[in-house]
Design an enzyme around this catalytic site. Structure first.
Site, PDB file in Angstrom:
ATOM      1  N   SER A  61      38.386  35.161  42.451  1.00  0.00           N
ATOM      2  CA  SER A  61      39.398  34.226  42.931  1.00  0.00           C
ATOM      3  C   SER A  61      38.864  33.316  44.046  1.00  0.00           C
ATOM      4  O   SER A  61      37.826  32.707  43.866  1.00  0.00           O
ATOM      5  CB  SER A  61      40.626  35.027  43.360  1.00  0.00           C
ATOM      6  OG  SER A  61      41.753  34.242  43.223  1.00  0.00           O
TER       7      SER A  61
ATOM      8  N   LYS B 125      35.160  31.392  44.063  1.00  0.00           N
ATOM      9  CA  LYS B 125      34.731  30.044  44.469  1.00  0.00           C
ATOM     10  C   LYS B 125      33.572  30.198  45.456  1.00  0.00           C
ATOM     11  O   LYS B 125      32.553  29.499  45.400  1.00  0.00           O
ATOM     12  CB  LYS B 125      35.888  29.289  45.148  1.00  0.00           C
ATOM     13  CG  LYS B 125      37.247  29.321  44.418  1.00  0.00           C
ATOM     14  CD  LYS B 125      38.333  28.558  45.174  1.00  0.00           C
ATOM     15  CE  LYS B 125      39.760  29.037  44.961  1.00  0.00           C
ATOM     16  NZ  LYS B 125      40.369  28.945  43.669  1.00  0.00           N
TER      17      LYS B 125
ATOM     18  N   TRP C  13      47.076  29.924  35.946  1.00  0.00           N
ATOM     19  CA  TRP C  13      46.938  29.147  37.198  1.00  0.00           C
ATOM     20  C   TRP C  13      45.479  28.751  37.436  1.00  0.00           C
ATOM     21  O   TRP C  13      45.183  27.708  37.992  1.00  0.00           O
ATOM     22  CB  TRP C  13      47.481  30.028  38.325  1.00  0.00           C
ATOM     23  CG  TRP C  13      47.547  29.461  39.706  1.00  0.00           C
ATOM     24  CD1 TRP C  13      46.901  29.957  40.814  1.00  0.00           C
ATOM     25  CD2 TRP C  13      48.334  28.353  40.165  1.00  0.00           C
ATOM     26  NE1 TRP C  13      47.228  29.217  41.928  1.00  0.00           N
ATOM     27  CE2 TRP C  13      48.111  28.232  41.563  1.00  0.00           C
ATOM     28  CE3 TRP C  13      49.202  27.447  39.544  1.00  0.00           C
ATOM     29  CZ2 TRP C  13      48.710  27.245  42.342  1.00  0.00           C
ATOM     30  CZ3 TRP C  13      49.806  26.471  40.329  1.00  0.00           C
ATOM     31  CH2 TRP C  13      49.549  26.378  41.703  1.00  0.00           C
TER      32      TRP C  13
ATOM     33  N   HIS D 103      45.387  38.072  36.617  1.00  0.00           N
ATOM     34  CA  HIS D 103      44.446  37.686  37.670  1.00  0.00           C
ATOM     35  C   HIS D 103      43.965  38.928  38.432  1.00  0.00           C
ATOM     36  O   HIS D 103      44.708  39.487  39.232  1.00  0.00           O
ATOM     37  CB  HIS D 103      45.210  36.745  38.608  1.00  0.00           C
ATOM     38  CG  HIS D 103      44.373  36.109  39.653  1.00  0.00           C
ATOM     39  ND1 HIS D 103      43.384  35.191  39.367  1.00  0.00           N
ATOM     40  CD2 HIS D 103      44.383  36.244  41.003  1.00  0.00           C
ATOM     41  CE1 HIS D 103      42.828  34.790  40.497  1.00  0.00           C
ATOM     42  NE2 HIS D 103      43.415  35.415  41.507  1.00  0.00           N
TER      43      HIS D 103
END
Ligand code: GCU
Length: 441
Positions: free
Chosen positions: A272, A276, A363, A420
Site C-alpha cells: 500500500s 509506493k 481503489w 487490500h
C-alpha cells in the site's frame, strides 16, 4: 497549487473502463530531448532523467548522504520455536550534514528499531563455527510496530507516534501490548525463514510519523537546513522520508557483523503506501536486488493517467504530506505529469520486480497496475531481459486469472483473489519469484 480540503471535495471514484480518459504514456525510452534510447549503454542516462523527474514532480528530494550507527540490542537464538535467530537492532540516523563553521548547528538523531529474523539452520547468526552461507532477505516497513508482526512478548513496543486505532492495540497515539501479533499474518516470518530467507522489518513511524505535522518530527526534523534550501515544490514528503529510512536500515544491516544476511541479495517489499515507498526505494537505492510492490495503487504501481479509483487529486487532498508539493500540479491534470508508474517500475531494471494486486482492491486499480507492469517491459527488453510474460512466453494482453501469477520474465504480476492486504498467498508468489533470482542453491 492548494487543493480544497478532502471534505470539501465531492469525490466519485471511477471504476468504469469506458470512462477512462484517453491518454498517452510517456515513453521510458525517449530522452527529454526527444532522442530515442536504443542501446543498453544509453539507458543509465535516461534512468537518471526519470529519477530526477520523479524527484521533482512526485516524491521530493532527500540528501544523498546518510549517517547511520547500528547496535545489536537483543538476540534470541530460539525464536519461532527454535527455527529463527531473532535480532533487534537500534539504528541511529543522524543529521546528514552539519556545517562545521557554525558551532550553533546541533546534531539531531532519530532511532529506528529493526527486527531481523534469520533462519536458524542457515544463517551465521547462530554462531555456528562452520559459518553457513549467509541468506538472502526481504526488507519491508510495517504499519503498526515490530511488536505487531509477532506475538513474541520480548519484542520492543515502539515508543513512536502511532495512529489511534481505538482498539486494544493503542492507547491514544501510543502502541501498547494488546497489539502484539496483530499484524503477524502480513509478516509470516516462519514461512519466510523456512524458505531460506531472512525477514528485516521496522516500524515506518520510527522514521517519520504518518501525519501532516509540517515535517517538524521524524527524519525531516534532522535536516531543516537541507529542506529549507530546496525549491518549495521539491521538499520531500513522507514517502521520500520512509525511503531514506529504508536505505539507512540497509546501511545498518551492512555494518552489523554476523547477522547471517547476504546484503547483495536483499529485496525491498512494501504494502500500500509502503508499496509506493518500496518502489521508490528500489528505484533510487541500487543495492536492492529485488523490488516488490503489493497493492501500492495511486502514486505507486497504478497508472496515474487512468484515474481509476484513487486519483492524484484525491490522494493529494487526503494525504498532503506523502508527496512533494510539485505533485499537486497534476491534480485532475494527470496527462501533464512528465512520468507515470510504468517508469517507476522500469527504474528497477535490470533487477527483478514483482507487482501484486488484489481483485477487490479496486481503489488501487489492479488493471492499472497490470498495464504499468507490462509497459515497463521495453526497458527490460532493451537490457536483454524478458519483461512481463504470460504462460506462453508472450506479452499478455489481459491480466492473469485471479490467484495466478505471470512470473516467468523479470517482471512478475499477480492478482490475488480478495481485498487490500499483504497475505500469505502474496508472499508465496514473491518467494517463488525470489527463488529464481536470490537463491544460489
Ligand atoms: C489509503 C490510500 C492509499 C494507500 C492506502 C494504504 O487507502 O488512499 O493510497 O495505499 O491508504 O496505505 O493502506
Amino acid at each position: 497549487i492548494a487543493s480544497p480540503p478532502a471534505a470539501a471535495q465531492k469525490f466519485e471514484p471511477n471504476y468504469d473502463e469506458a470512462k477512462v480518459p484517453a491518454y498517452q504514456l510517456p515513453d521510458p525510452l525517449v530522452m527529454e530531448s526527444g532522442d530515442p534510447v536504443t542501446t543498453a549503454e544509453q539507458w543509465p542516462a535516461r534512468r537518471a532523467e526519470i529519477i530526477e523527474l520523479f524527484t521533482q514532480h512526485v516524491f521530493g528530494r532527500m540528501p544523498e548522504h546518510r549517517r547511520v550507527e547500528s547496535k545489536v540490542v537483543r538476540r534470541d537464538a530460539n525464536a519461532n520455536d527454535g527455527q529463527t535467530v531473532r535480532t533487534e537492532l537500534s539504528v541511529i540516523v543522524k543529521s546528514p550534514q552539519l556545517d562545521p563553521s557554525n558551532p550553533g548547528d546541533i546534531e539531531k538523531s532519530i532511532e529506528i528499531h529493526v527486527l531481523v529474523d534469520v533462519p536458524h539452520s542457515r544463517g551465521a547468526a547462530n554462531g555456528d563455527a562452520a559459518k553457513p552461507a549467509a541468506v538472502p532477505a526481504f526488507l519491508g516497513l510495517n504499519f503498526q510496530g515490530n511488536h505487531t508482526v509477532t506475538s513474541d512478548p520480548n519484542v520492543r513496543i515502539t515508543p513512536s507516534w502511532v495512529r489511534d486505532r481505538r482498539d486494544d492495540s493503542t492507547e491514544g497515539n501510543r502502541a501498547v501490548a494488546g497489539g502484539r501479533g496483530v499484524a503477524a499474518s502480513r509478516w509470516p516470518s516462519e514461512m519466510i525463514n523456512q524458505r531460506g530467507y531472512a525477514l528485516i522489518t521496522a516500524y515506518y513511524g520510527d522514521i517519520d510519523p504518518d501525519t501532516d505535522d509540517g515535517f517538524q518530527n521524524g527524519i525531516h526534523g534532522l535536516m531543516p537546513e537541507f529542506i529549507a534550501s530546496l525549491p518549495p515544490e521539491e521538499r520531500p514528503g513522507s514517502i521520500a522520508g520512509w525511503t531514506y529510512g529504508i536505505s539507512c536500515i540497509l546501511d545498518a544491516i551492512e555494518k552489523t557483523p554476523n547477522l547471517g544476511i547476504d546484503v547483495s541479495r536483499v529485496g525491498v517489499i512494501g504494502h500500500s503506501r509502503l508499496g509506493k515507498t518500496a518502489l521508490w526505494a528500489g528505484a533510487i537505492d541500487p543495492r536492492f536486488a529485488l523490488v516488490i510492490s503489493n497493492d501500492s495503487g495511486c502514486g505507486g504501481a497504478a497508472l496515474s493517467r487512468r484515474a481509476v479509483g484513487e486519483t492524484v487529486g484525491r490522494i493529494n487532498a487526503s494525504f498532503p504530506h506523502w508527496f512533494c508539493d510539485g505533485f499537486e500540479h497534476y491534480n485532475q491534470n494527470e496527462n501533464a505529469l512528465p512520468v507515470d508508474s510504468h517508469e517507476l517500475i522500469a527504474l528497477a531494471a535490470p533487477r527483478p520486480i514483482a507487482v501484486g494486486s488484489a481483485t477487490d482492491d479496486k481503489w488501487a486499480d489492479p488493471r492499472g497496475e497490470f498495464l504499468a507492469a507490462r509497459a515497463a517491459s521495453p526497458v527490460y527488453e532493451l537490457l536483454g531481459l524478458p519483461g512481463l510474460l504470460d504462460d506462453e512466453g508472450q506479452t499478455p494482453s489481459e491480466p492473469p486469472q485471479p490467484d495466478h501469477a505471470y512470473s516467468s520474465g523479470a517482471i512478475s504480476y499477480h492478482l490475488r483473489a480478495g481485498g487490500h492486504d499483504l497475505a500469505k498467498e502474496d508472499w508465496q508468489c514473491y518467494l517463488d519469484f525470489a527463488d529464481r533470482f536470490l537463491q544460489q542453491d
